[in-house]
Design a protein around this motif. Structure first.
Motif, short mmCIF file in Angstrom:
data_model
loop_
_atom_site.label_atom_id
_atom_site.label_comp_id
_atom_site.label_asym_id
_atom_site.label_seq_id
_atom_site.Cartn_x
_atom_site.Cartn_y
_atom_site.Cartn_z
N ARG A 1 4.46 -37.15 -28.65
CA ARG A 1 5.64 -37.86 -28.27
C ARG A 1 5.44 -39.24 -27.33
O ARG A 1 6.41 -39.87 -27.85
N ARG A 2 4.31 -38.89 -26.54
CA ARG A 2 3.76 -39.90 -25.92
C ARG A 2 2.82 -40.06 -25.26
O ARG A 2 2.54 -38.53 -25.81
N PHE A 3 2.60 -40.42 -24.76
CA PHE A 3 0.67 -40.74 -23.82
C PHE A 3 0.91 -39.24 -23.11
O PHE A 3 1.34 -39.10 -22.50
N ASN A 4 -0.34 -38.64 -23.51
CA ASN A 4 -0.69 -36.87 -23.25
C ASN A 4 0.51 -36.19 -23.26
O ASN A 4 0.84 -34.93 -21.84
N LYS B 1 -17.06 -40.28 -13.73
CA LYS B 1 -16.30 -40.75 -12.95
C LYS B 1 -16.38 -42.26 -13.50
O LYS B 1 -15.66 -43.55 -13.38
N SER B 2 -18.14 -42.30 -13.62
CA SER B 2 -18.00 -43.78 -14.01
C SER B 2 -18.07 -44.57 -15.51
O SER B 2 -19.23 -46.30 -16.32
N PHE B 3 -17.22 -44.12 -16.29
CA PHE B 3 -17.47 -44.67 -17.65
C PHE B 3 -15.38 -45.23 -17.96
O PHE B 3 -15.16 -44.00 -17.35
N GLU B 4 -15.34 -45.62 -18.96
CA GLU B 4 -14.08 -45.89 -19.57
C GLU B 4 -14.46 -44.60 -20.52
O GLU B 4 -15.08 -44.80 -21.70
N SER B 5 -13.24 -43.20 -20.59
CA SER B 5 -13.47 -42.13 -21.74
C SER B 5 -12.66 -43.11 -22.45
O SER B 5 -11.56 -43.83 -22.21
N PRO B 6 -12.22 -41.99 -23.75
CA PRO B 6 -11.38 -41.79 -24.60
C PRO B 6 -9.87 -41.61 -24.44
O PRO B 6 -8.62 -42.69 -24.38
N PHE B 7 -9.68 -40.65 -22.79
CA PHE B 7 -8.36 -40.90 -22.62
C PHE B 7 -7.94 -42.25 -21.74
O PHE B 7 -6.89 -42.12 -21.35
N LEU C 1 -4.37 -48.18 -22.51
CA LEU C 1 -2.73 -48.79 -23.75
C LEU C 1 -1.36 -48.22 -23.42
O LEU C 1 -0.58 -48.51 -23.97
N ALA C 2 -1.18 -47.34 -22.54
CA ALA C 2 0.22 -46.76 -22.48
C ALA C 2 0.88 -46.92 -21.06
O ALA C 2 1.73 -46.52 -20.53
N GLY C 3 0.00 -47.79 -20.78
CA GLY C 3 0.48 -48.53 -19.41
C GLY C 3 0.18 -47.31 -17.63
O GLY C 3 0.60 -48.06 -16.75
N GLY C 4 -1.03 -46.54 -17.92
CA GLY C 4 -1.58 -45.88 -16.81
C GLY C 4 -2.82 -45.67 -16.51
O GLY C 4 -3.39 -47.37 -17.14
N LYS C 5 -3.03 -45.15 -15.21
CA LYS C 5 -4.50 -45.58 -14.77
C LYS C 5 -5.31 -44.60 -14.75
O LYS C 5 -4.54 -43.39 -14.42
N HIS C 6 -6.49 -44.17 -15.49
CA HIS C 6 -7.14 -43.21 -15.21
C HIS C 6 -8.09 -43.76 -15.85
O HIS C 6 -9.08 -44.66 -16.58
N PHE C 7 -9.37 -43.43 -14.85
CA PHE C 7 -11.47 -43.66 -14.94
C PHE C 7 -12.05 -43.00 -15.31
O PHE C 7 -10.68 -41.70 -14.40
N GLY C 8 -12.43 -42.90 -16.28
CA GLY C 8 -13.38 -41.67 -16.34
C GLY C 8 -13.18 -40.54 -17.12
O GLY C 8 -12.00 -40.84 -17.63
N GLY C 9 -13.10 -39.62 -17.44
CA GLY C 9 -13.88 -38.04 -18.27
C GLY C 9 -12.36 -37.74 -17.59
O GLY C 9 -12.28 -37.58 -16.68
#
Length: 284
Positions: free
Chosen positions: A168-171, A251-257, A263-271
């Protein structure tokens, strides 16, 4: 075998940290099933997220070799804030699906739509979950999917198909359940994908797809498979699950998540640490 896995991991990501596997829980099973000229061998591996309150995790799956069918479900974790273990819903849904296939679908091809509809009506636990059921019939995969679990088809170690995610929306995936806010099986996406001899199916819950890119699985397949190796699905399932588990803690890479969050306007880095279920099947 495991040294090949480590070498492949290093080539994909030099910074990856191998996590402690002491509490790793794996579930493997395999079999060969006939399908009018094609057969499928299958295996699975499951690594639940560490939770004292929910040691079994919230994922569930089954493999049924006689009808060349498998299923996956991912219990929605948000229910825990209401005191509900949605893993119980996922496990009941998958158990009901398996019982229906064994008792009612055993004499012919599996009707995945009918199975999911009946299993849904039989499942009474609180909570909700995604659902995926896949069967091999007439040289094609027939699948029914609700939510963000899914599967990919690899041919000559290249991804040629990936099932679409339903969110429906991100996550916030579509989810089956008994509450007013949950969905019914009518929302499920029906999928038909032709297959060829030697194709490899990699299915999983979002614990796999949130942490591992398609090209990484391609590299693992190249490192682990050859044309004469038909018995490697068990090794592949374990290695892909372990690789996803390691990436989830990095936590050192840009994961698919993290890319999806951006893209959804949020912030998360790593797995993204989560339950990880992987099923690997090969068409022979």
């Amino acid at each position: 075998m495991f040294s090949r896995f480590l070498d492949c991991c290093r080539s994909l990501d030099e910074k990856k940290k191998i996590v402690d596997q002491k509490k790793l829980i794996k579930s493997e099973s395999s079999g060969v099933v006939a399908d009018h000229g094609y057969s499928m061998i299958m295996a699975s591996s499951y690594i639940p997220k560490e939770r004292k309150s929910r040691p079994l995790g919230e994922d569930a799956h089954f493999l049924y070799r006689e009808n060349s069918t498998f299923g996956l479900a991912d219990g929605v974790g948000g229910w825990f804030r209401k005191g509900v273990d949605s893993g119980e819903y996922a496990r009941e849904l998958m158990n009901n699906s398996l019982m229906l296939i064994m008792n009612q679908e055993s004499k012919g091809a599996v009707n995945v739509k009918r199975v999911l509809q009946k299993a849904f009506s039989m499942t009474k636990s609180k909570g909700s979950s995604t659902a995926l059921i896949v069967t091999l019939k007439d040289h094609s995969l027939y699948a029914l999917n609700v939510g963000d679990s899914g599967f990919m088809l690899y041919r000559d170690n290249q991804c040629v198909f990936r099932s679409p995610s339903q969110q429906r929306r991100f996550n916030c995936p579509y989810q089956l359940g008994n509450s007013k806010s949950s969905d019914g099986p009518s929302i499920a996406k029906e999928i038909v994908v032709p297959v060829r001899l030697g194709d490899i199916v990699v299915a999983g819950t979002d614990g796999l797809f949130d942490n591992v890119f398609e090209y990484e699985i391609e590299a693992l397949l190249r490192a682990m498979t050859n044309d004469d190796d038909k018995s490697c699905v068990g090794e592949l399932a374990v290695i892909i699950a372990e690789y996803a588990s390691a990436k989830s803690c990095d936590k050192s890479f840009e994961s698919p998540f993290s890319k999806a969050a951006k893209l959804a306007g949020g912030k998360h880095f790593g797995g993204k640490i989560d339950d990880i279920s992987v099923i690997v099947a090969r068409i022979i």
